[in-house]
Design a protein around this motif. Structure first.
Motif, PDB file in Angstrom:
ATOM      1  N   PHE A  51      -5.579   6.017   2.481  1.00 46.85           N
ATOM      2  CA  PHE A  51      -5.459   6.700   1.185  1.00 46.85           C
ATOM      3  C   PHE A  51      -6.247   8.004   1.178  1.00 46.85           C
ATOM      4  O   PHE A  51      -7.332   8.091   1.736  1.00 46.85           O
TER       5      PHE A  51
ATOM      6  N   HIS B 169      -7.857   0.656   5.549  1.00 50.06           N
ATOM      7  CA  HIS B 169      -7.654   0.907   4.124  1.00 50.06           C
ATOM      8  C   HIS B 169      -8.279   2.227   3.710  1.00 50.06           C
ATOM      9  O   HIS B 169      -7.685   3.013   2.966  1.00 50.06           O
ATOM     10  N   GLN B 170      -9.474   2.484   4.219  1.00 53.58           N
ATOM     11  CA  GLN B 170     -10.164   3.718   3.860  1.00 53.58           C
ATOM     12  C   GLN B 170      -9.476   4.935   4.472  1.00 53.58           C
ATOM     13  O   GLN B 170      -9.426   6.012   3.860  1.00 53.58           O
TER      14      GLN B 170
ATOM     15  N   ALA C 188       0.811  -1.221   0.000  1.00 52.94           N
ATOM     16  CA  ALA C 188       0.000   0.000   0.000  1.00 52.94           C
ATOM     17  C   ALA C 188       0.842   1.268   0.000  1.00 52.94           C
ATOM     18  O   ALA C 188       0.485   2.259  -0.655  1.00 52.94           O
TER      19      ALA C 188
ATOM     20  N   LEU D 123      -9.264   4.554  -6.392  1.00 52.41           N
ATOM     21  CA  LEU D 123      -8.989   3.138  -6.157  1.00 52.41           C
ATOM     22  C   LEU D 123     -10.082   2.277  -6.803  1.00 52.41           C
ATOM     23  O   LEU D 123     -10.958   1.739  -6.130  1.00 52.41           O
TER      24      LEU D 123
ATOM     25  N   ALA E 250     -12.095  -0.700  -7.890  1.00 51.74           N
ATOM     26  CA  ALA E 250     -12.145  -1.956  -7.136  1.00 51.74           C
ATOM     27  C   ALA E 250     -12.648  -3.102  -8.011  1.00 51.74           C
ATOM     28  O   ALA E 250     -13.470  -2.908  -8.908  1.00 51.74           O
TER      29      ALA E 250
ATOM     30  N   HIS F  34      -5.377  -4.603  -3.125  1.00 52.78           N
ATOM     31  CA  HIS F  34      -5.477  -4.963  -1.709  1.00 52.78           C
ATOM     32  C   HIS F  34      -6.919  -5.302  -1.326  1.00 52.78           C
ATOM     33  O   HIS F  34      -7.165  -6.286  -0.611  1.00 52.78           O
ATOM     34  N   LEU F  35      -7.873  -4.511  -1.806  1.00 53.88           N
ATOM     35  CA  LEU F  35      -9.273  -4.833  -1.544  1.00 53.88           C
ATOM     36  C   LEU F  35      -9.659  -6.121  -2.260  1.00 53.88           C
ATOM     37  O   LEU F  35     -10.380  -6.961  -1.705  1.00 53.88           O
ATOM     38  N   CYS F  36      -9.180  -6.296  -3.484  1.00 54.15           N
ATOM     39  CA  CYS F  36      -9.452  -7.532  -4.220  1.00 54.15           C
ATOM     40  C   CYS F  36      -8.993  -8.743  -3.411  1.00 54.15           C
ATOM     41  O   CYS F  36      -9.744  -9.711  -3.238  1.00 54.15           O
TER      42      CYS F  36
ATOM     43  N   GLY G  47     -14.692   2.801  -3.881  1.00 56.19           N
ATOM     44  CA  GLY G  47     -13.982   2.698  -5.147  1.00 56.19           C
ATOM     45  C   GLY G  47     -14.891   2.352  -6.309  1.00 56.19           C
ATOM     46  O   GLY G  47     -15.803   1.535  -6.172  1.00 56.19           O
TER      47      GLY G  47
ATOM     48  N   ASP H 215      -7.282  -1.423  -7.108  1.00 58.97           N
ATOM     49  CA  ASP H 215      -7.205  -1.750  -5.681  1.00 58.97           C
ATOM     50  C   ASP H 215      -6.983  -3.254  -5.485  1.00 58.97           C
ATOM     51  O   ASP H 215      -7.893  -4.000  -5.123  1.00 58.97           O
TER      52      ASP H 215
ATOM     53  N   SER I  86      -4.799   3.863  -8.446  1.00 56.43           N
ATOM     54  CA  SER I  86      -4.359   2.513  -8.775  1.00 56.43           C
ATOM     55  C   SER I  86      -5.508   1.531  -8.624  1.00 56.43           C
ATOM     56  O   SER I  86      -6.383   1.702  -7.769  1.00 56.43           O
TER      57      SER I  86
END
Length: 598
Positions: free
Chosen positions: A417, A413-414, A370, A423, A425, A387-389, A458, A385, A383
């Motif tokens: 950034f 996470h929220q 991140a 982001l 998603a 990390h969320l994926c 996102g 996301d 970018s």
């Protein structure tokens, strides 16, 4: 009890695993490093910008300097950085010393370039940040463009449908050229996309992302041989113009996949550079030993990397290519392997794109931790996301994470950034197993993940075929698998699924209730034993409740401090009464509910 098979993901190339993560961390922080770390990350006119440089205790350093220019190095100023933030790093078993300095504020439109280096005590030697160069000329460039441009407003409400053109639709009167060999073209075309615009729009999407459509010797197109030509297999430049025109008439936007980091070895300029050492294109590439050894993408010899460094001719060429497709109507770029070129390149890229179209969206494929992703702010709009994926796949497809870990991830996470760092998603794409593979085909889990995708901030991206539960034959990581191409089956236009209706309803909710994504996500209730999670989201006076039951049993949920007397199920329209500030409700197995104020 029968154990379910586990389908492993490798989204980050396993740098998220301890053994690889340690090696990366050690390499990343040994020496002198900056990585564009600054505050604010995306400076505006009038901002004073703090730069942060780190030196590891392997070097005996007595001072750190930064040099900067606002006239492309015709003149330069010098700034000394002060020691701050000395800390011990157990993974590296050494000290890390921080150094901080503040750049003077600049007026709108200024392009400031800078370099930073550490002086080795008792010597005449300097070590430049990040590339560890020993001379000013070779030191890593960093750039800041001071402008007032903003993340385009339309992007916050984009709902993106990702199309792999060769695998989507051959077009009216056409048919697949073949479908057995996934490593060869199958026959999809741009006209095939045009003919399905109403279909895509009816699913609730207002934006389409096309994977590469430029001339290429491969079916996937990520090795471009002509940046100014549409791949003849897919269509013509007139087909592209027709697609753009029709989409814009329908109020839709087009995102084009753009590969700046590397090209095909069939690119004429590369071929000329290989044949002639005095070629004008020789310096477009980095040669280890001309003409046989050169820098290439993941050591794939057929995909040479451009040298996109400051002042290099390949940078000028790439900016001209981007300008060309913007002028022909592209609304945005998805930028492949965006952590390949330095952030400095993307600052020039952003300025170029914004000068052609101030409403242009550019987001990168940055498969990195991140902090590395955030470092591209000020260059890229944002970018994908990853990390969320990963979090959604680990929670719902593989079910390795308890719901409490997902709740903790979402909160951090929220907060991490900045709001204007986009982001987009997603839960799967063309470079990973489709979600249904690790979920073992359970469409209920897919629906829960899609619900989260649409109600989190996102912009959601959905891979073609998700609406009909398109899956694949084998895992991309399987012994007999074909790698990424396993996740690129041709669209099955005969297949039907209620997922299409489900996606349409989710899109309508996101469109009709934009406030749902404007506030912070808060955890109201989390019970890992019952596998129940309740999230509150929304802004102002409007609250929305997302209820998730991941268990295989019907669960009863009690929510306290409910302000509304009447709530409505967003998917079914059923009205639910709350009583005296609390709500008791049953939720079926492996299911999610979104409750609105009535």
């Amino acid at each position: 009890m029968i154990e379910k098979p586990v389908i492993v993901d490798h989204l980050f190339g396993d740098i998220d695993l301890p053994e690889k993560g340690y090696a990366r961390h050690k390499k990343r922080w040994t020496g002198v490093h900056h990585y564009g770390i600054k505050k604010p990350l995306n400076p505006r006119p009038g901002d004073r910008v703090e730069l942060l440089v780190y030196t590891s205790s392997e070097y005996f350093v007595d001072r750190v300097l930064a040099w900067f220019t606002v006239d492309e190095w015709l003149t330069r100023s010098e700034m000394e950085l002060a020691r701050v933030d000395l800390r011990w790093e157990t993974p590296r078993w050494g000290w890390l010393q921080g150094w901080i300095g503040s750049l003077p504020a600049q007026v709108q439109g200024t392009m400031l370039r800078y370099k930073a280096a550490a002086h080795l005590t008792g010597t005449d030697a300097w070590v430049f940040a990040d590339n560890q160069a020993d001379s000013f000329a070779s030191g890593t460039h960093y750039s800041i463009w001071y402008d007032v441009d903003q993340l385009p407003a339309w992007t916050r409400h984009a709902r993106v449908y990702q199309v792999f053109p060769d695998r989507f639709n051959p077009g009216e009167g056409g048919s697949w050229t073949q479908t057995r060999n996934l490593m060869q073209p199958c026959g999809g075309t741009l006209n095939g996309v045009i003919q399905k615009l109403d279909y895509i729009q009816n699913l609730g999407f207002n934006t389409i992302w096309l994977t590469p459509i430029f001339a290429s010797p491969t079916h996937h197109g990520y090795d471009i041989s002509d940046y100014y030509k549409i791949n003849p297999r897919l269509g013509t430049e007139q087909d592209f113009a027709n697609l753009v025109s029709l989409m814009h008439k329908k109020g839709m936007r087009l995102i084009v996949d753009f590969v700046a980091n590397h090209c095909s070895d069939q690119l004429p300029q590369f071929m000329d550079a290989c044949l002639n050492r005095n070629s004008p294109y020789h310096d477009w590439f980095t040669w280890k030993h001309w003409p046989d050894e050169y820098m290439c993408f993941y050591d794939v010899q057929s995909m040479p990397e451009f040298d996109l460094g400051y002042g290099r001719p390949a940078r000028t060429y790439m900016l001209e290519c981007a300008r060309y497709w913007l002028k022909r109507g592209a609304d945005g770029f998805r930028l492949d392997y965006a952590h390949g070129p330095d952030q400095d390149f993307w600052v020039d890229f952003r300025r170029t794109c914004r000068q052609v179209n101030p409403d242009f969206w550019m987001f990168g494929e940055i498969v990195q931790p991140a902090d590395a992703m955030a470092g591209f702010a000020g260059g890229l709009d944002g970018s994908l996301d990853f990390h969320l994926c990963q979090a959604l796949r680990l929670t719902f497809a593989q079910q390795n994470w308890p719901l409490s870990r997902l709740a903790g991830f979402l909160q951090a996470h929220q907060a991490y950034f900045e709001k204007d760092f986009s982001l987009p998603a997603f839960i799967d794409n063309h470079d990973m197993n489709r979600f249904l593979v690790p979920a073992l085909g359970d469409e209920r889990l897919l629906k829960v993940a899609l619900m989260l995708l649409y109600v989190l901030p996102g912009p959601p991206i959905v891979y073609y075929g998700t609406e009909v539960a398109l899956s694949q034959n084998r895992s991309i990581h399987g012994v007999e698998g074909l790698g990424f191409d396993e996740a690129r089956l041709p669209m099955d236009w005969q297949k039907k699924s209620d997922l299409s209706v489900y996606l349409s309803r989710l899109a309508a909710i996101r469109k009709d209730y934009p406030e749902i994504i404007e506030g912070n996500v808060k955890t109201v209730l989390c019970d890992d034993l019952k596998q129940v999670l309740v999230l509150n989201m929304g802004s102002g006076q409007t609250s929305f409740y997302l209820l998730i039951n991941r268990s295989d049993e019907i669960q009863s949920i009690n929510i306290n401090n409910i302000q509304e007397n009447l709530l409505k199920d967003g998917m079914t329209g059923k009205v639910i009464k709350s009583g005296q500030g609390s709500l008791s409700i049953s939720i079926e197995a492996v299911h999610s509910m979104l409750l609105f104020p009535k």
